[in-house]
Design a protein around this motif. Structure first.
Motif, PDB file in Angstrom:
ATOM      1  N   LEU A  65      -7.320 -16.705 -13.278  1.00 35.08           N
ATOM      2  CA  LEU A  65      -8.089 -16.332 -14.526  1.00 35.08           C
ATOM      3  C   LEU A  65      -9.757 -16.803 -14.467  1.00 35.08           C
ATOM      4  CD1 LEU A  65      -5.748 -16.880 -17.639  1.00 35.08           C
ATOM      5  CD2 LEU A  65      -6.421 -14.608 -16.449  1.00 35.08           C
ATOM      6  N   LEU A  76      -3.603 -19.663 -11.834  1.00 35.31           N
ATOM      7  CA  LEU A  76      -2.768 -20.016 -13.207  1.00 35.31           C
ATOM      8  C   LEU A  76      -1.787 -21.271 -13.145  1.00 35.31           C
ATOM      9  CD1 LEU A  76      -1.766 -16.221 -13.884  1.00 35.31           C
ATOM     10  CD2 LEU A  76      -3.469 -17.667 -15.205  1.00 35.31           C
ATOM     11  N   THR A 298      -1.345  -5.880 -17.936  1.00 35.66           N
ATOM     12  CA  THR A 298      -0.802  -7.083 -18.365  1.00 35.66           C
ATOM     13  C   THR A 298       0.111  -7.805 -17.069  1.00 35.66           C
ATOM     14  OG1 THR A 298       1.142  -6.574 -19.235  1.00 35.66           O
ATOM     15  CG2 THR A 298      -0.618  -6.850 -20.689  1.00 35.66           C
ATOM     16  N   SER A 300       2.961 -10.776 -16.099  1.00 38.83           N
ATOM     17  CA  SER A 300       4.028 -11.845 -16.731  1.00 38.83           C
ATOM     18  C   SER A 300       3.876 -13.291 -15.864  1.00 38.83           C
ATOM     19  CB  SER A 300       5.552 -11.334 -16.846  1.00 38.83           C
ATOM     20  OG  SER A 300       5.559 -10.158 -17.594  1.00 38.83           O
ATOM     21  N   TYR A 301       3.857 -13.925 -16.590  1.00 37.58           N
ATOM     22  CA  TYR A 301       3.572 -15.530 -15.560  1.00 37.58           C
ATOM     23  C   TYR A 301       4.185 -16.416 -16.451  1.00 37.58           C
ATOM     24  CZ  TYR A 301       1.867 -19.048 -12.515  1.00 37.58           C
ATOM     25  OH  TYR A 301       1.771 -20.080 -11.700  1.00 37.58           O
ATOM     26  N   SER A 304       5.326 -16.034 -19.881  1.00 36.53           N
ATOM     27  CA  SER A 304       4.265 -15.429 -20.827  1.00 36.53           C
ATOM     28  C   SER A 304       3.625 -14.397 -20.344  1.00 36.53           C
ATOM     29  CB  SER A 304       3.247 -16.406 -21.111  1.00 36.53           C
ATOM     30  OG  SER A 304       3.807 -17.593 -21.646  1.00 36.53           O
ATOM     31  N   THR A 305       3.474 -13.235 -21.153  1.00 39.47           N
ATOM     32  CA  THR A 305       2.610 -12.132 -21.041  1.00 39.47           C
ATOM     33  C   THR A 305       1.066 -12.485 -21.197  1.00 39.47           C
ATOM     34  OG1 THR A 305       4.455 -10.615 -21.678  1.00 39.47           O
ATOM     35  CG2 THR A 305       2.225  -9.678 -21.684  1.00 39.47           C
ATOM     36  N   ILE A 306       0.391 -11.987 -20.102  1.00 37.24           N
ATOM     37  CA  ILE A 306      -1.059 -12.353 -20.067  1.00 37.24           C
ATOM     38  C   ILE A 306      -1.757 -11.234 -20.136  1.00 37.24           C
ATOM     39  CG2 ILE A 306      -2.891 -13.933 -18.990  1.00 37.24           C
ATOM     40  CD1 ILE A 306      -0.755 -15.488 -17.959  1.00 37.24           C
ATOM     41  N   LEU A 308      -4.818  -8.554 -19.121  1.00 36.81           N
ATOM     42  CA  LEU A 308      -5.502  -8.661 -17.679  1.00 36.81           C
ATOM     43  C   LEU A 308      -6.269  -7.315 -17.725  1.00 36.81           C
ATOM     44  CD1 LEU A 308      -5.505 -11.035 -16.023  1.00 36.81           C
ATOM     45  CD2 LEU A 308      -4.417  -9.718 -13.940  1.00 36.81           C
TER      46      LEU A 308
END
Length: 351
Positions: A65, A76, A298, A300-301, A304-306, A308
């Motif tokens: 990020l 991340l 988005t 998934s990491y 969690s869903t981030i 993008l």
């Protein structure tokens, strides 16, 4: 093709050294540097390039990020950070990108043949031959990268007995050099004899970069894709990379014919009939298109869903970088050679 015998360390002969040569620094383009993930416990792992378990480790260690306060994109995974190995005076990082392979493959060789040929000519690693790898995720004007480059220039200058340095850059590496020229003019004049830029996208690489931002990119083709990083995984990384946004069409460049983004759009006319229309967008009209296309993107990491989306903060950062490049001037006495293709028909058409 690579020299298969030179791949084997025991096949190399005693080196011939020519002490009269001026030093050279080789700088690769995007994706052309070995990257290592270093854990908070000191464990090192080559994360780029690798052809086995590549996609999983890539997403775990390299997905990032952007931080608008620092201009840096951060992994991340907070327990690791990314480093470029400095072995062999920087040459290791841009020689064979996956040195664990027993069978040599062209796709992992970057400057391998160039380095071997230069050693045959009498160059010596650490005296007249150096490399400079870098984290391709980061901005080409990131201060710590340019400071590292200044130290490499100084080292090459001193190690060769005070001879000025010849820089050979490929592709995006040319933009890193131009950033250094703009921000460290005095050091460039002091240490550099000549600069050879090969296929440097000084006006941007709009076709490639728009494809990257909208669909991702593949560094390898054919059957090797099954062992490498998926196109979608690469896409999700590059959306947060300042270096990629800096490769968009440079608005400071005086285009003879501006590059266009062409999009087929489907709609319905008043009679309810389906129609398809081709819309074209100039470089200064792309922001709403890219924003719309990536609005719901988005990843998934770690459970969690981030979000993008298209990153407007990086876009603004990149515009400042492009203004910086436009202001760069070459010192008197420094020779500059710009080598670029002039035809798609054959790689022999160059200027």
């Amino acid at each position: 093709m690579i020299d298969k015998l030179s791949w084997l360390p025991w096949s190399r002969k005693d080196p011939y050294i020519n002490e009269n040569l001026d030093p050279v620094i080789l700088i690769p383009g995007i994706g052309g540097s070995v990257l290592e993930a270093v854990s908070d416990k000191g464990h090192r792992e080559r994360i780029w390039v690798r052809l086995f378990a590549a996609d999983h480790e890539f997403k775990t260690k390299l997905w990032s990020l952007f931080d608008p306060e620092t201009g840096k994109t951060n992994s991340l995974d907070s327990r690791t950070w990314i480093e470029v190995p400095e072995d062999r005076h920087g040459l290791y990082s841009c020689d064979i990108l996956d040195p664990s392979l027993v069978i040599p493959l062209d796709i992992v060789c970057y400057f391998h043949n160039v380095i071997n040929k230069m050693l045959e000519w009498g160059y010596q690693e650490g005296t007249t031959l150096f490399g400079f790898g870098y984290d391709f995720r980061q901005s080409n004007r990131l201060p710590e990268v340019l400071e590292r480059f200044k130290e490499r220039l100084k080292t090459a200058f001193l190690s060769s007995g005070g001879k000025k340095v010849n820089i050979v850059s490929h592709s995006m590496g040319g933009l890193l050099v131009k950033s250094f020229l703009a921000l460290h003019y005095d050091d460039f004049e002091k240490y550099v004899n000549s600069w050879i830029a090969i296929a440097a996208p000084f006006q941007g690489a709009p076709g490639f970069i728009l494809d990257v931002l909208l669909t991702g990119c593949e560094f390898v083709k054919g059957w090797q894709r099954e062992f490498f990083v998926a196109k979608w995984s690469m896409h999700q990384l590059l959306i947060e990379c300042p270096s990629v946004y800096e490769l968009m069409a440079n608005p400071e460049f005086e285009w003879v014919r501006a590059p266009l983004l062409n999009i087929w759009r489907e709609s319905y006319n008043e009679a309810g009939e389906r129609v398809v229309k081709l819309d074209s967008y100039k470089p200064d009209e792309l922001l709403p298109i890219l924003t719309e296309a990536l609005a719901d993107n988005t990843i998934s990491y770690a459970g969690s869903t981030i979000p993008l989306p298209f990153n407007k903060a990086i876009f603004n950062w990149a515009k400042e970088t492009q203004k910086l490049w436009h202001s760069a001037t070459l010192p008197p006495g420094v020779k500059f050679y710009n080598i670029f293709g002039t035809s798609y028909d054959t790689p022999l058409d160059v200027r």
